[in-house]
Design a protein around this motif. Structure first.
Motif, PDB file in Angstrom:
ATOM      1  N   MET B   1       1.029  -1.094   0.462  1.00 37.04           N
ATOM      2  CA  MET B   1      -0.225   0.288   0.324  1.00 37.04           C
ATOM      3  C   MET B   1       1.076   0.960  -0.164  1.00 37.04           C
ATOM      4  O   MET B   1       1.491   1.288   0.576  1.00 37.04           O
ATOM      5  CB  MET B   1      -1.114   0.251   1.043  1.00 37.04           C
ATOM      6  CG  MET B   1      -2.403   1.135   0.663  1.00 37.04           C
ATOM      7  SD  MET B   1      -3.101   0.339   2.274  1.00 37.04           S
ATOM      8  CE  MET B   1      -3.015   1.649   3.409  1.00 37.04           C
ATOM      9  N   GLU B   2       0.363   2.288  -0.617  1.00 34.70           N
ATOM     10  CA  GLU B   2       1.402   3.455  -0.745  1.00 34.70           C
ATOM     11  C   GLU B   2       0.898   4.595   0.517  1.00 34.70           C
ATOM     12  O   GLU B   2      -0.485   4.700   0.023  1.00 34.70           O
ATOM     13  CB  GLU B   2       1.372   3.993  -2.512  1.00 34.70           C
ATOM     14  CG  GLU B   2       2.412   4.575  -2.721  1.00 34.70           C
ATOM     15  CD  GLU B   2       2.891   5.007  -4.196  1.00 34.70           C
ATOM     16  OE1 GLU B   2       1.703   6.447  -4.592  1.00 34.70           O
ATOM     17  OE2 GLU B   2       2.167   4.595  -5.496  1.00 34.70           O
ATOM     18  N   THR B   3       1.523   5.185   0.391  1.00 33.96           N
ATOM     19  CA  THR B   3       1.657   5.972   1.096  1.00 33.96           C
ATOM     20  C   THR B   3       1.744   7.882   0.813  1.00 33.96           C
ATOM     21  O   THR B   3       2.927   7.876   0.326  1.00 33.96           O
ATOM     22  CB  THR B   3       1.999   6.033   3.136  1.00 33.96           C
ATOM     23  OG1 THR B   3       1.816   5.027   2.870  1.00 33.96           O
ATOM     24  CG2 THR B   3       0.912   6.379   3.961  1.00 33.96           C
ATOM     25  N   LEU B   4       1.116   9.086   1.399  1.00 34.52           N
ATOM     26  CA  LEU B   4       1.195  10.108   0.333  1.00 34.52           C
ATOM     27  C   LEU B   4       1.902  10.639   1.851  1.00 34.52           C
ATOM     28  O   LEU B   4       1.151  11.055   2.568  1.00 34.52           O
ATOM     29  CB  LEU B   4       0.557  10.304  -0.355  1.00 34.52           C
ATOM     30  CG  LEU B   4       0.175   9.691  -1.938  1.00 34.52           C
ATOM     31  CD1 LEU B   4      -1.041  10.579  -2.779  1.00 34.52           C
ATOM     32  CD2 LEU B   4       1.591   9.819  -2.538  1.00 34.52           C
ATOM     33  N   ILE B   5       2.814  11.109   1.401  1.00 36.26           N
ATOM     34  CA  ILE B   5       3.655  12.401   2.431  1.00 36.26           C
ATOM     35  C   ILE B   5       2.657  14.017   1.380  1.00 36.26           C
ATOM     36  O   ILE B   5       3.156  14.267   0.548  1.00 36.26           O
ATOM     37  CB  ILE B   5       4.677  12.342   2.798  1.00 36.26           C
ATOM     38  CG1 ILE B   5       4.988  10.927   3.068  1.00 36.26           C
ATOM     39  CG2 ILE B   5       4.841  14.018   3.621  1.00 36.26           C
ATOM     40  CD1 ILE B   5       6.716  10.770   3.305  1.00 36.26           C
ATOM     41  N   THR B   6       2.052  14.434   1.999  1.00 34.09           N
ATOM     42  CA  THR B   6       1.916  16.344   1.196  1.00 34.09           C
ATOM     43  C   THR B   6       2.771  16.666   1.723  1.00 34.09           C
ATOM     44  O   THR B   6       3.610  16.387   2.867  1.00 34.09           O
ATOM     45  CB  THR B   6       0.372  16.420   1.772  1.00 34.09           C
ATOM     46  OG1 THR B   6       0.058  16.422   3.236  1.00 34.09           O
ATOM     47  CG2 THR B   6      -0.851  14.920   2.262  1.00 34.09           C
ATOM     48  N   GLY B   7       2.227  18.025   1.399  1.00 34.76           N
ATOM     49  CA  GLY B   7       4.059  18.759   1.187  1.00 34.76           C
ATOM     50  C   GLY B   7       3.246  19.533   3.033  1.00 34.76           C
ATOM     51  O   GLY B   7       4.196  20.032   3.310  1.00 34.76           O
ATOM     52  N   LYS B   8       2.259  19.542   3.340  1.00 29.64           N
ATOM     53  CA  LYS B   8       1.924  20.672   4.525  1.00 29.64           C
ATOM     54  C   LYS B   8       2.705  19.827   5.481  1.00 29.64           C
ATOM     55  O   LYS B   8       3.297  20.070   6.037  1.00 29.64           O
ATOM     56  CB  LYS B   8       0.889  20.503   4.304  1.00 29.64           C
ATOM     57  CG  LYS B   8       0.838  21.228   5.760  1.00 29.64           C
ATOM     58  CD  LYS B   8      -1.502  21.683   6.281  1.00 29.64           C
ATOM     59  CE  LYS B   8      -1.528  22.176   7.489  1.00 29.64           C
ATOM     60  NZ  LYS B   8      -2.688  22.428   7.503  1.00 29.64           N
ATOM     61  N   ALA B   9       2.348  18.469   5.429  1.00 25.19           N
ATOM     62  CA  ALA B   9       2.906  17.035   6.527  1.00 25.19           C
ATOM     63  C   ALA B   9       4.556  17.161   6.593  1.00 25.19           C
ATOM     64  O   ALA B   9       5.333  17.468   7.370  1.00 25.19           O
ATOM     65  CB  ALA B   9       2.419  15.943   6.017  1.00 25.19           C
ATOM     66  N   LEU B  10       5.060  17.052   5.267  1.00 21.94           N
ATOM     67  CA  LEU B  10       7.020  17.236   5.457  1.00 21.94           C
ATOM     68  C   LEU B  10       7.127  18.624   6.153  1.00 21.94           C
ATOM     69  O   LEU B  10       7.958  18.347   7.028  1.00 21.94           O
ATOM     70  CB  LEU B  10       7.186  17.274   3.493  1.00 21.94           C
ATOM     71  CG  LEU B  10       8.525  17.278   3.384  1.00 21.94           C
ATOM     72  CD1 LEU B  10       9.003  15.510   4.220  1.00 21.94           C
ATOM     73  CD2 LEU B  10       8.647  17.123   2.243  1.00 21.94           C
ATOM     74  N   ILE B  11       6.675  20.017   5.577  1.00 20.49           N
ATOM     75  CA  ILE B  11       6.611  20.879   6.106  1.00 20.49           C
ATOM     76  C   ILE B  11       6.160  20.829   7.538  1.00 20.49           C
ATOM     77  O   ILE B  11       7.953  21.084   8.023  1.00 20.49           O
ATOM     78  CB  ILE B  11       6.213  22.525   4.977  1.00 20.49           C
ATOM     79  CG1 ILE B  11       6.715  22.935   4.194  1.00 20.49           C
ATOM     80  CG2 ILE B  11       5.867  23.530   6.285  1.00 20.49           C
ATOM     81  CD1 ILE B  11       5.507  23.404   3.226  1.00 20.49           C
ATOM     82  N   LEU B  12       5.723  20.704   8.299  1.00 20.84           N
ATOM     83  CA  LEU B  12       5.200  20.897   8.943  1.00 20.84           C
ATOM     84  C   LEU B  12       6.608  19.271  10.217  1.00 20.84           C
ATOM     85  O   LEU B  12       6.844  20.189  11.252  1.00 20.84           O
ATOM     86  CB  LEU B  12       3.929  20.334  10.086  1.00 20.84           C
ATOM     87  CG  LEU B  12       2.858  20.646   9.805  1.00 20.84           C
ATOM     88  CD1 LEU B  12       1.736  20.206   9.998  1.00 20.84           C
ATOM     89  CD2 LEU B  12       2.883  22.258  10.888  1.00 20.84           C
ATOM     90  N   ALA B  13       6.639  18.740   9.484  1.00 20.82           N
ATOM     91  CA  ALA B  13       7.735  17.111  10.385  1.00 20.82           C
ATOM     92  C   ALA B  13       9.123  18.028  10.393  1.00 20.82           C
ATOM     93  O   ALA B  13       9.772  18.561  11.066  1.00 20.82           O
ATOM     94  CB  ALA B  13       7.849  16.122   9.992  1.00 20.82           C
ATOM     95  N   CYS B  14       9.380  18.721   9.506  1.00 19.42           N
ATOM     96  CA  CYS B  14      10.705  19.357   9.162  1.00 19.42           C
ATOM     97  C   CYS B  14      10.578  21.072  10.363  1.00 19.42           C
ATOM     98  O   CYS B  14      11.917  21.262  10.625  1.00 19.42           O
ATOM     99  CB  CYS B  14      10.933  19.899   7.705  1.00 19.42           C
ATOM    100  SG  CYS B  14      10.877  19.064   6.620  1.00 19.42           S
ATOM    101  N   SER B  15       9.836  21.377  10.024  1.00 19.77           N
ATOM    102  CA  SER B  15       9.632  22.666  11.456  1.00 19.77           C
ATOM    103  C   SER B  15      10.411  21.948  12.697  1.00 19.77           C
ATOM    104  O   SER B  15      10.440  23.218  13.622  1.00 19.77           O
ATOM    105  CB  SER B  15       8.278  23.088  11.160  1.00 19.77           C
ATOM    106  OG  SER B  15       8.524  23.709   9.975  1.00 19.77           O
ATOM    107  N   ALA B  16       9.052  20.532  13.107  1.00 22.96           N
ATOM    108  CA  ALA B  16       9.375  20.538  14.507  1.00 22.96           C
ATOM    109  C   ALA B  16      10.630  19.959  14.525  1.00 22.96           C
ATOM    110  O   ALA B  16      11.566  20.078  15.357  1.00 22.96           O
ATOM    111  CB  ALA B  16       8.636  19.396  14.032  1.00 22.96           C
ATOM    112  N   ILE B  17      10.910  19.122  13.725  1.00 15.33           N
ATOM    113  CA  ILE B  17      13.113  18.847  13.640  1.00 15.33           C
ATOM    114  C   ILE B  17      13.828  20.831  13.575  1.00 15.33           C
ATOM    115  O   ILE B  17      14.813  20.382  14.818  1.00 15.33           O
ATOM    116  CB  ILE B  17      13.851  18.451  12.633  1.00 15.33           C
ATOM    117  CG1 ILE B  17      13.034  17.240  12.644  1.00 15.33           C
ATOM    118  CG2 ILE B  17      15.048  18.530  12.234  1.00 15.33           C
ATOM    119  CD1 ILE B  17      13.418  16.274  11.310  1.00 15.33           C
ATOM    120  N   GLY B  18      13.307  21.845  13.205  1.00 16.53           N
ATOM    121  CA  GLY B  18      14.056  22.506  13.201  1.00 16.53           C
ATOM    122  C   GLY B  18      14.002  23.337  14.434  1.00 16.53           C
ATOM    123  O   GLY B  18      14.880  23.718  15.209  1.00 16.53           O
ATOM    124  N   ALA B  19      12.554  23.800  14.723  1.00 16.14           N
ATOM    125  CA  ALA B  19      12.469  23.849  16.614  1.00 16.14           C
ATOM    126  C   ALA B  19      13.014  23.183  17.532  1.00 16.14           C
ATOM    127  O   ALA B  19      13.682  23.744  18.003  1.00 16.14           O
ATOM    128  CB  ALA B  19      11.265  23.602  16.180  1.00 16.14           C
TER     129      ALA B  19
END
Lengths: 139, 89
Positions: B1-19
């Motif tokens: 099964m293929e899971t799609l990562i949306t642009g918003k989810a990617l930005i939020l994840a990267c922002s959490a790492i950045g924070a």
């Protein structure tokens, strides 16, 4: 040399004057400056409290043994840091407080200290351009 | 099964790492202030009559040193609670 109390009073008085100037300027820069002014007062009040707490911490720390003074100061620093974090969080979440005003209020006191104590000294600028080899003392 | 990562989810994840990375900036001033206070205590022990000058100089230095910690905190909190990057999508 001025005492600690005199230094504190001078910095807090200057902060209030600078704040009044920024509030006056905000009436020309923003259409509705109420949120900005509220944020500025909020940030400035917390930065003054942090500054007084820092002075109390250091006054107590210098009478301790060095190792204990070190840990005591670090613990107090993180308490102040958490207070600052709560202030910033509240100003981000609350719509009636402008976060830029709060950040400015928190930082203005540091700018005042830098300008009045470091850049107010003419030797600071002379020392930037003076070469160590040119000193006649021979050190 | 293929899971799609949306642009918003990617930005939020990267922002959490950045924070998280931005919060590292808060450790430095704590270590520095502690070190300065330890040395200040040593200095006052050696010359108790100059306590006022030592505490005054240390107070001004420590207050300015805290600024970088506040900058890191501001970046982290803005990335977490008022992320400007999500609006760019």
């Amino acid at each position: 040399m001025a005492t600690i109390k005199q230094t504190q009073t001078f910095i807090i008085r200057t902060l209030i004057i600078v704040d009044l100037f920024v509030i006056a300027a905000s009436f020309f820069l923003f259409k509705d400056p109420q949120a900005f002014i509220l944020g500025l007062i909020f940030g400035s009040a917390i930065s003054v409290l942090n500054f007084i707490e820092l002075a109390n911490t250091l006054n107590r720390a210098v009478h301790m043994p060095p190792e204990k003074a070190q840990s005591f100061t670090v613990i107090k620093y993180f308490i102040r840091y958490i207070v600052t974090a709560v202030v910033l969080f509240v100003s981000i979440v609350a719509p009636y407080i402008n976060v830029l005003g709060t950040i400015l209020g928190l930082v203005i006191i540091k700018i005042i200290i830098l300008i009045s104590n470091l850049m107010g000294d003419k030797n600071y600028f002379r020392n930037i351009f003076r070469r160590k080899e040119d000193e006649s003392s021979g050190h | 099964m293929e899971t799609l990562i949306t642009g918003k989810a990617l930005i939020l994840a990267c922002s959490a790492i950045g924070a998280g990375l931005a919060m590292i900036a808060g450790i430095g001033p704590g270590i520095g202030q502690g070190y300065a206070a330890g040395k200040g205590a040593e200095a006052v022990g050696r010359q108790p009559e100059s306590q006022g000058d030592i505490v005054r100089t240390m107070l001004l230095g420590a207050a300015v040193a805290e600024t970088t910690g506040i900058y890191g905190l501001v970046i982290a909190l803005i990335l977490l609670f008022a992320n400007p990057l999500v609006r760019m999508l």
